[in-house]
Scaffold this active site. Structure first.
Site: not given
Ligand code: GP9
Length: 423
Positions: A81, A194, A254
């Site tokens: 991300t 997520h 992302d």
């Molecule tokens: C963590 C969030 C998720 O703050 O941005 O990150 P990821 O695990 O998808 O890289």
């Protein structure tokens, strides 16, 4: 070391950018609301599951006052991300060694937010996780983000998965936006979708029948639908607070949510999409620029990636920026799209307007694979040599610039100056 011939070839691609500058200033002086959407892949757009639209809000946005980049690809590295943020704001490739916010934490940057600051914008970011995650709170000021509202500064009134719910984040952010001096650049990093996509039933808005019920695909799509719905609520709130008409709302994914190398995910997606689930679909994320009351309804099918975000946005926001200041291109003003990948697949892999080339992990070019992104027919590997060389050259040049902290030089003198500096 830099390979001079290869770098010269990269310089040649700069001339591709059309100087007519289609779209220049279409969103000039408006507030900017960018939503970097966690794990949102493009296949969810305009698609139904068991008779229900997965993303009704995004679909509606795309069809009204928007530019939709339908062949846009993520280019993240080890920083997932945070690398998506890094590439989008800087228009350079992420570190191939560790996450970019750590690898380059002491560098100087010229970013989309920092250019907007020079043009009189204030800048703010929102994220429902701890500020220190991915080193964000240390690096944001050099990324041009002056205010960072992370979990610590928010009421933890609704937690889902690994942090504050997207609904609560959007709602709470509006009070900050109201106090922000205008025009503002605001950047949201959502979290509810997520991995592993766990939510209590009360947040699940889709009804699944037999085939995909209680599968990883259901979990994923429920969180995507949740985000879509909360985005709709957020837009209503912005309208109510008088923050909609003079803003633009930008959404992009992302990185992948469902990994093709996970057997269950691959099986489910292959069945759901009706075609093998491979890199071309896994790396594809939506990129939508919604400009209220603009009358726009455009789909841009030129291949592009997160590296192209900064120059594309700079053009729309009316920032003068020569094409030789970043490695990305303004997607409204090129006809030949190109996306290099260097992490998660072997370096030198790329996607262009016709094909995808995945370099073999054993480093032997002849063992690589390539296919047409429209027809899925295999492509002769010899037709991929040039793209492979270009991908390596771009990544090599980007690394050299970042490792030697040369972005300020590139900003002053252009990418060509790097060749003169190089011993
Ligand atoms: C963590 C969030 C998720 O703050 O941005 O990150 P990821 O695990 O998808 O890289």
């Amino acid at each position: 070391p830099l390979d001079i011939d290869r770098v010269e070839a990269v310089m040649d691609t700069i001339n591709q950018v059309d100087s007519n500058q289609k779209g220049f200033g279409w969103a000039k002086n408006r507030n900017v609301i960018v939503i970097q959407a966690e794990s949102i892949q493009n296949f969810v757009i305009d698609r139904e599951i068991d008779g229900q639209s997965i993303t009704p809000v995004l679909n509606n946005l795309i069809n009204n006052d928007s530019i939709y980049f339908s062949r846009y690809y993520e280019q993240v590295g080890w920083g997932n991300t945070s690398d998506a943020e890094f590439i989008s704001h800087n228009s350079f490739y992420p570190s191939t060694k560790t996450f970019s916010y750590k690898a380059f934490e002491d560098n100087e940057f010229i970013t989309l937010p920092s250019l907007l600051k020079e043009a009189g914008y204030s800048t703010i970011a929102f994220h429902g996780n701890e500020g220190s995650f991915w080193n964000r709170e240390s690096i944001y000021s050099s990324q041009g983000i002056d205010t960072f509202i992370s979990l610590e500064a928010l009421q933890q009134d609704e937690l889902i998965g690994i942090g504050l719910s997207d609904g609560s984040l959007f709602k709470q952010s509006v009070d900050f936006l109201k106090k922000q001096s205008q025009p503002f650049y605001s950047f949201y990093i959502t979290l509810t979708s997520h991995h592993p996509f766990m939510m209590e039933d009360q947040y699940k808005g889709l009804k699944f029948q037999d085939t995909y019920k209680d599968t990883l695909l259901e979990d994923y799509l429920q969180t995507v639908h949740y985000l879509d719905n909360e985005l709709g609520n957020f837009i209503e709130l912005l309208k109510k607070e008088g923050l909609y008409d003079n803003s633009i709302i930008v959404i992009y994914g992302d990185h992948e949510g469902l990994n093709m190398r996970n057997e269950e995910a691959n099986h489910l997606l292959t069945s759901f999409l009706g075609k093998p689930y491979e890199e071309d679909e896994m790396f594809r994320v939506p990129f939508i620029v919604h400009i209220p009351n603009s009358g726009l309804n455009e789909e841009i099918g030129t291949v592009g990636g997160q590296i192209d975000f900064f120059p594309t946005m700079a053009n729309l926001l009316g920032l003068e920026m020569e094409p030789n200041k970043t490695l990305g291109k303004d997607l409204l003003n090129i006809t030949d799209g190109f996306v290099a990948k260097q992490v998660h697949v072997a370096r030198g892999s790329f996607i262009d307007d016709e094909k995808i080339f995945i370099m073999s992990n054993d480093g032997i070019f002849e063992n690589s694979k390539a296919w047409n992104i429209h027809t899925r027919e295999p492509v002769d590997l010899q037709e991929c040599r040039e793209g492979y060389e270009r991908a390596l050259a771009e990544i090599n040049l980007s690394e050299y610039i970042l490792q030697n902290n040369l972005i300020p030089t590139v900003k002053e003198e252009g990418l060509e100056s790097i060749l003169q500096l190089h011993p």
